[in-house]
Design a protein around this motif. Sequence first.
Motif, PDB file in Angstrom:
ATOM      1  N   TYR A  74       0.833  -1.203   0.000  1.00  0.00           N
ATOM      2  CA  TYR A  74       0.000   0.000   0.000  1.00  0.00           C
ATOM      3  C   TYR A  74       0.870   1.256   0.000  1.00  0.00           C
ATOM      4  N   LYS A  76       3.841   1.653  -1.170  1.00  0.00           N
ATOM      5  CA  LYS A  76       4.469   1.811  -2.485  1.00  0.00           C
ATOM      6  C   LYS A  76       3.467   2.358  -3.503  1.00  0.00           C
ATOM      7  N   PHE A  77       2.252   1.804  -3.500  1.00  0.00           N
ATOM      8  CA  PHE A  77       1.227   2.308  -4.421  1.00  0.00           C
ATOM      9  C   PHE A  77       0.881   3.766  -4.129  1.00  0.00           C
ATOM     10  N   VAL A  81       1.053   6.749  -6.872  1.00  0.00           N
ATOM     11  CA  VAL A  81      -0.138   7.546  -7.191  1.00  0.00           C
ATOM     12  C   VAL A  81       0.107   9.025  -6.896  1.00  0.00           C
ATOM     13  N   LEU A 100      -6.922  -3.775  -1.796  1.00  0.00           N
ATOM     14  CA  LEU A 100      -6.299  -4.175  -3.057  1.00  0.00           C
ATOM     15  C   LEU A 100      -6.993  -5.419  -3.597  1.00  0.00           C
ATOM     16  N   ILE A 130      -5.564   2.321 -10.152  1.00  0.00           N
ATOM     17  CA  ILE A 130      -4.229   1.794 -10.385  1.00  0.00           C
ATOM     18  C   ILE A 130      -4.365   0.329 -10.750  1.00  0.00           C
ATOM     19  N   MET A 132      -1.769  -3.077 -11.791  1.00  0.00           N
ATOM     20  CA  MET A 132      -0.416  -3.585 -11.980  1.00  0.00           C
ATOM     21  C   MET A 132      -0.478  -4.956 -12.623  1.00  0.00           C
ATOM     22  N   VAL A 163       2.978  -0.605 -13.795  1.00  0.00           N
ATOM     23  CA  VAL A 163       1.855  -0.027 -13.072  1.00  0.00           C
ATOM     24  C   VAL A 163       1.260   1.084 -13.919  1.00  0.00           C
ATOM     25  N   VAL A 165      -1.603   4.141 -13.939  1.00  0.00           N
ATOM     26  CA  VAL A 165      -2.387   4.996 -13.043  1.00  0.00           C
ATOM     27  C   VAL A 165      -3.236   5.905 -13.919  1.00  0.00           C
TER      28      VAL A 165
END
Length: 195
Positions: A74, A76-77, A81, A100, A130, A132, A163, A165
């Motif tokens: 989380y 990292k995402f 973002v 997720l 997002i 991935m 990834v 976005v």
Amino acid sequence: MNNQLIDFNQCQLDNWYWYQDSFTEEELLRIEQIQESISFEKAKIAIDTACLETKRKSSIKWLKKDSPDCKWLYDKFIGLVTQANDAMWKFELTEIIDDLQYTVYEDNGGHFGWHMDLGSGKYAKRKVSITMQLSDPEEYEGGDFEFMIGNEVSKLPRKKGCVIVFPSYFMHRVTPVRKGTRKSLVLWISGQPFK
């Protein structure tokens, strides 16, 4: 409330952002290890459940945001973002409502037809989506992730670990998988509904 001055001429509300190599092989393996102990469920759609099979066919798992094993993911995402949002859209983002989603599309016609991630109720707060890629492109045929912006359909990168976005109001789909299995992670970042 964000008090910074924003030059809205710099906003690219009809564009998307992507990261080609944001996750290492070790991190991708760690994601697969985390999901192994979680049970699959049949994916649903928010409305019109009578036509579910024609609209969406996939299996999903939820990687919980309150799980200590998932905190790094989380974090990292959120970093990815934040960078994309600062560069492209300048949305006011405040929270993660949904966990997720680990999604698997199989060669039994797995797909997700044209849709937006923005909708009614809690879905009205979704601002940024997002996704991935967790499968190597050689592991499956079909299963293309596509946007429709205006009348243009664009196929998006298939590289494992990339990834993408994008604003949650983008029309997008996953075309039917003809061979093999396509796996992905999906997350939505929310804020106050668009006005």
